[in-house]
Scaffold this motif. Sequence first.
Motif, PDB file in Angstrom:
ATOM      1  N   ALA A 179       0.833  -1.208   0.000  1.00 42.39           N
ATOM      2  CA  ALA A 179       0.000   0.000   0.000  1.00 42.39           C
ATOM      3  C   ALA A 179       0.868   1.258   0.000  1.00 42.39           C
ATOM      4  N   VAL A 180       1.945   1.228   0.825  1.00 45.45           N
ATOM      5  CA  VAL A 180       2.854   2.380   0.863  1.00 45.45           C
ATOM      6  C   VAL A 180       3.530   2.566  -0.490  1.00 45.45           C
ATOM      7  N   ARG A 181       3.962   1.429  -1.094  1.00 47.47           N
ATOM      8  CA  ARG A 181       4.633   1.514  -2.398  1.00 47.47           C
ATOM      9  C   ARG A 181       3.686   2.073  -3.458  1.00 47.47           C
ATOM     10  N   LEU A 182       2.451   1.576  -3.461  1.00 49.84           N
ATOM     11  CA  LEU A 182       1.488   2.061  -4.444  1.00 49.84           C
ATOM     12  C   LEU A 182       1.167   3.535  -4.214  1.00 49.84           C
ATOM     13  N   ARG A 183       1.073   3.923  -2.926  1.00 50.84           N
ATOM     14  CA  ARG A 183       0.794   5.327  -2.634  1.00 50.84           C
ATOM     15  C   ARG A 183       1.956   6.204  -3.082  1.00 50.84           C
ATOM     16  N   GLU A 184       3.187   5.750  -2.777  1.00 48.82           N
ATOM     17  CA  GLU A 184       4.356   6.526  -3.203  1.00 48.82           C
ATOM     18  C   GLU A 184       4.462   6.563  -4.723  1.00 48.82           C
ATOM     19  N   GLN A 185       4.168   5.424  -5.373  1.00 47.09           N
ATOM     20  CA  GLN A 185       4.213   5.391  -6.840  1.00 47.09           C
ATOM     21  C   GLN A 185       3.177   6.330  -7.437  1.00 47.09           C
ATOM     22  N   ALA A 186       1.961   6.293  -6.848  1.00 39.21           N
ATOM     23  CA  ALA A 186       0.918   7.191  -7.341  1.00 39.21           C
ATOM     24  C   ALA A 186       1.314   8.645  -7.124  1.00 39.21           C
ATOM     25  N   ALA A 187       1.889   8.932  -5.930  1.00 37.17           N
ATOM     26  CA  ALA A 187       2.317  10.306  -5.661  1.00 37.17           C
ATOM     27  C   ALA A 187       3.410  10.731  -6.637  1.00 37.17           C
ATOM     28  N   ILE A 218       1.834  11.293 -10.001  1.00 36.75           N
ATOM     29  CA  ILE A 218       1.098  12.567  -9.984  1.00 36.75           C
ATOM     30  C   ILE A 218       2.069  13.734 -10.030  1.00 36.75           C
ATOM     31  N   GLY A 219       3.188  13.593  -9.254  1.00 37.92           N
ATOM     32  CA  GLY A 219       4.198  14.657  -9.272  1.00 37.92           C
ATOM     33  C   GLY A 219       4.821  14.826 -10.644  1.00 37.92           C
ATOM     34  N   GLN A 220       5.116  13.686 -11.306  1.00 38.85           N
ATOM     35  CA  GLN A 220       5.690  13.766 -12.649  1.00 38.85           C
ATOM     36  C   GLN A 220       4.709  14.395 -13.630  1.00 38.85           C
ATOM     37  N   GLU A 221       3.439  13.969 -13.523  1.00 37.64           N
ATOM     38  CA  GLU A 221       2.439  14.550 -14.431  1.00 37.64           C
ATOM     39  C   GLU A 221       2.283  16.040 -14.169  1.00 37.64           C
ATOM     40  N   ARG A 222       2.293  16.404 -12.870  1.00 38.56           N
ATOM     41  CA  ARG A 222       2.160  17.831 -12.550  1.00 38.56           C
ATOM     42  C   ARG A 222       3.367  18.607 -13.046  1.00 38.56           C
ATOM     43  N   GLN A 223       4.572  18.003 -12.865  1.00 42.37           N
ATOM     44  CA  GLN A 223       5.780  18.678 -13.333  1.00 42.37           C
ATOM     45  C   GLN A 223       5.763  18.813 -14.856  1.00 42.37           C
ATOM     46  N   ALA A 224       5.352  17.710 -15.528  1.00 39.47           N
ATOM     47  CA  ALA A 224       5.287  17.773 -16.994  1.00 39.47           C
ATOM     48  C   ALA A 224       4.270  18.830 -17.437  1.00 39.47           C
TER      49      ALA A 224
END
Length: 247
Positions: free
Chosen positions: A99-107, A110-116
């Motif tokens: 769950a932590v890995r999936l949450r970190e991966q999703a974050a 999301i961060g990469q998409e926001r940065q892009a």
Amino acid sequence: MKIDWSTLLLQTINVLVLVWLLGRFLFRPVAGIIADRRAQAMSMLHDAEAARLAAQKEQAAITDERAELAAHRADAMAQASDDASKQRAALVAAAKEEAVRLREQAAAEIGQERQAHDEAVSVRAVHLAVDIAHKLLERVPDALRVMPFVDGLADGVRKLSPAARDDMSEGAALQLIVPRALTGDEQAACEAALASVLGRPVPLCTRIEPALIAGLELAGTHAVVRNSWRDQLEQVRSGLQGDDGHT
């Protein structure tokens, strides 16, 4: 009373014979039989006691075996419960880690998409700003598109390395890139400024590029000197993109 001793003697003898006969043929066999029966009874009692002791021993062994089986069963149940607890804890820990890995991966995604997205917006903003500046600069009068840039072009040539400057002064005709056709005065001003920097008159071959907007660029065999609004706008564009983390 008259006692008949002969009769008494005979009776006594008869009694003795009877006792002897009874002792020989009745009491001794009966005693032997009784002794045998007693011996058999004692043997049976001994066998019964041995059987009872063996049964007790077997019963004790069965009881011990049952107790040992019960202890083994209790140990096995405890071990199974402990293993189940450990497996459950491991599954819970693995689920939490996943769950932590999936949450970190999703974050991260999301961060990469926001940065892009931010980078794309920044790039569009930079291009829009440069395009607006380009359109505004296009309104500059023709008289200001060449002459104000002559001294800057000469200064750029002066800042070249000695080898690059010598290559320009000794090479073939230099190419002067201009935003429009030059007037006679503008041509003469360019030739005079470059001859002063290079130490000799140099033939110039002009090429018109409206994209310069305003300014001059000088191209030699191995070097190019730029002093134009096109170059400055590109520098502004690159600088803004560099400030936003682009290359």
